[in-house]
Design a protein around this motif. Sequence first.
Motif, PDB file in Angstrom:
ATOM      1  N   MET A  30     -71.283  15.542   1.853  1.00  0.00           N
ATOM      2  CA  MET A  30     -70.411  16.057   1.007  1.00  0.00           C
ATOM      3  C   MET A  30     -69.270  16.593   1.510  1.00  0.00           C
ATOM      4  N   LYS A  31     -69.494  17.248   2.761  1.00  0.00           N
ATOM      5  CA  LYS A  31     -68.493  17.975   3.628  1.00  0.00           C
ATOM      6  C   LYS A  31     -67.607  16.724   4.064  1.00  0.00           C
ATOM      7  N   SER A  32     -68.339  15.559   4.554  1.00  0.00           N
ATOM      8  CA  SER A  32     -67.598  14.514   5.036  1.00  0.00           C
ATOM      9  C   SER A  32     -66.343  13.936   4.054  1.00  0.00           C
ATOM     10  N   THR A  33     -67.080  13.722   2.686  1.00  0.00           N
ATOM     11  CA  THR A  33     -66.377  13.066   1.857  1.00  0.00           C
ATOM     12  C   THR A  33     -65.187  14.175   1.187  1.00  0.00           C
ATOM     13  N   VAL A  34     -65.636  15.377   1.398  1.00  0.00           N
ATOM     14  CA  VAL A  34     -64.513  16.352   0.971  1.00  0.00           C
ATOM     15  C   VAL A  34     -63.527  16.457   1.942  1.00  0.00           C
ATOM     16  N   MET A  35     -63.727  16.187   3.178  1.00  0.00           N
ATOM     17  CA  MET A  35     -62.667  16.416   4.223  1.00  0.00           C
ATOM     18  C   MET A  35     -61.993  14.949   4.214  1.00  0.00           C
ATOM     19  N   HIS A  36     -62.477  13.768   4.032  1.00  0.00           N
ATOM     20  CA  HIS A  36     -61.819  12.657   3.620  1.00  0.00           C
ATOM     21  C   HIS A  36     -60.787  12.780   2.529  1.00  0.00           C
ATOM     22  N   GLY A  37     -61.133  13.374   1.428  1.00  0.00           N
ATOM     23  CA  GLY A  37     -60.412  13.628   0.137  1.00  0.00           C
ATOM     24  C   GLY A  37     -59.261  14.511   0.574  1.00  0.00           C
ATOM     25  N   ILE A  38     -59.377  15.681   1.540  1.00  0.00           N
ATOM     26  CA  ILE A  38     -58.154  16.510   2.078  1.00  0.00           C
ATOM     27  C   ILE A  38     -57.255  15.607   2.744  1.00  0.00           C
ATOM     28  N   GLY A  39     -57.960  15.058   3.347  1.00  0.00           N
ATOM     29  CA  GLY A  39     -57.039  14.073   4.333  1.00  0.00           C
ATOM     30  C   GLY A  39     -56.213  13.268   3.555  1.00  0.00           C
ATOM     31  N   LEU A  40     -56.707  12.364   2.706  1.00  0.00           N
ATOM     32  CA  LEU A  40     -55.889  11.498   1.659  1.00  0.00           C
ATOM     33  C   LEU A  40     -54.801  12.294   0.908  1.00  0.00           C
ATOM     34  N   SER A  41     -55.004  13.309   0.616  1.00  0.00           N
ATOM     35  CA  SER A  41     -54.178  14.252  -0.312  1.00  0.00           C
ATOM     36  C   SER A  41     -53.147  14.875   0.559  1.00  0.00           C
ATOM     37  N   VAL A  42     -53.470  15.030   1.902  1.00  0.00           N
ATOM     38  CA  VAL A  42     -52.321  15.392   2.684  1.00  0.00           C
ATOM     39  C   VAL A  42     -51.282  14.516   3.328  1.00  0.00           C
ATOM     40  N   MET A  43     -51.990  13.101   3.267  1.00  0.00           N
ATOM     41  CA  MET A  43     -51.318  11.962   3.538  1.00  0.00           C
ATOM     42  C   MET A  43     -50.140  11.742   2.507  1.00  0.00           C
ATOM     43  N   VAL A  44     -50.635  11.965   1.139  1.00  0.00           N
ATOM     44  CA  VAL A  44     -49.741  11.700  -0.149  1.00  0.00           C
ATOM     45  C   VAL A  44     -48.622  12.764   0.007  1.00  0.00           C
ATOM     46  N   LEU A  45     -49.110  14.042   0.327  1.00  0.00           N
ATOM     47  CA  LEU A  45     -47.954  15.297   0.251  1.00  0.00           C
ATOM     48  C   LEU A  45     -46.901  14.657   1.264  1.00  0.00           C
ATOM     49  N   GLY A  46     -47.501  14.318   2.333  1.00  0.00           N
ATOM     50  CA  GLY A  46     -46.608  13.941   3.531  1.00  0.00           C
ATOM     51  C   GLY A  46     -45.622  12.866   3.310  1.00  0.00           C
ATOM     52  N   LEU A  47     -46.283  11.748   2.638  1.00  0.00           N
ATOM     53  CA  LEU A  47     -45.408  10.621   2.149  1.00  0.00           C
ATOM     54  C   LEU A  47     -44.042  10.960   1.234  1.00  0.00           C
ATOM     55  N   GLN A  48     -44.600  11.883   0.261  1.00  0.00           N
ATOM     56  CA  GLN A  48     -43.517  12.416  -0.556  1.00  0.00           C
ATOM     57  C   GLN A  48     -42.503  13.143  -0.158  1.00  0.00           C
ATOM     58  N   MET A  49     -42.641  13.902   1.009  1.00  0.00           N
ATOM     59  CA  MET A  49     -41.774  14.862   1.488  1.00  0.00           C
ATOM     60  C   MET A  49     -40.999  13.821   2.479  1.00  0.00           C
ATOM     61  N   GLY A  50     -41.492  12.901   3.395  1.00  0.00           N
ATOM     62  CA  GLY A  50     -40.974  11.898   4.272  1.00  0.00           C
ATOM     63  C   GLY A  50     -39.979  11.195   3.236  1.00  0.00           C
ATOM     64  N   LEU A  51     -40.172  10.754   2.063  1.00  0.00           N
ATOM     65  CA  LEU A  51     -39.215   9.924   1.492  1.00  0.00           C
ATOM     66  C   LEU A  51     -38.103  10.678   0.659  1.00  0.00           C
ATOM     67  N   LYS A  52     -38.021  11.961   1.006  1.00  0.00           N
ATOM     68  CA  LYS A  52     -36.845  12.783   0.728  1.00  0.00           C
ATOM     69  C   LYS A  52     -35.566  12.691   1.376  1.00  0.00           C
ATOM     70  N   SER A  53     -35.520  12.098   2.438  1.00  0.00           N
ATOM     71  CA  SER A  53     -34.561  12.343   3.409  1.00  0.00           C
ATOM     72  C   SER A  53     -33.205  11.117   2.934  1.00  0.00           C
TER      73      SER A  53
END
Length: 237
Positions: A30-53
Amino acid sequence: MFLWGTLVNGLLIILGTLLGKLLHRIPEGMKSTVMHGIGLSVMVLGLQMGLKSQNFLIVILSLVLGGVLGEAWDLDGKLNRLGLWLERKIGSNGKGSISQGFVTATLIFVIGAMAIIGALDSGIRGDHDVLYTKAIIDGFTSLILTTTLGIGVIFSAVPVMLYQGTIALFATQIDRIVPAALMDQFIMEMTATGGVMIFAIGLNLAGITKIKVANLLPGILVTALAVGCLYFYHQLT
């Protein structure tokens, strides 16, 4: 009080870590799955921010020159050595590396627009709403990170409070020095540059890469210089 939002942010990181410590018996799968979920969410957040340039060349320049400076200064190594020093002083109980928890959480909580914009709002306008929102997000994130990375997450509250507190203190005078248009441009490009770094953190959390994100941090300084130079160049021409 211009530091109130920063203090609340630090306290919720500590509270989230302590709650996460109580929930450490979550199954490893469960920890591994949750960590992957956090990683994917953080990637999406970073992508949204990166496209604001509005000028992605600034982002590229900031990451390249920032990476050169970060490698020269060995910021990633220094952060990890600080984490290992904490681990030696406190000891590890086998529930996760104190060094890894400290470094990962610090990078997640410090990098990003909310930390800077929130601290600026606190200092300039005495408005803590952005930092309150960030505090809630950081609190939940620290809870989840602690269940997988251990108690080292709690120490990230210190650099978060120092970083945001310094910006808030500086911001009490910044509106007298920096034109509003220049500040808006900086925040936009800083958001994009920070977004790329956050995307890299997500990749690391998902176990896809092992990017030394801390060595890219000087890119924020390069962004400030690049935006400032372009702004004053356009003012003169």
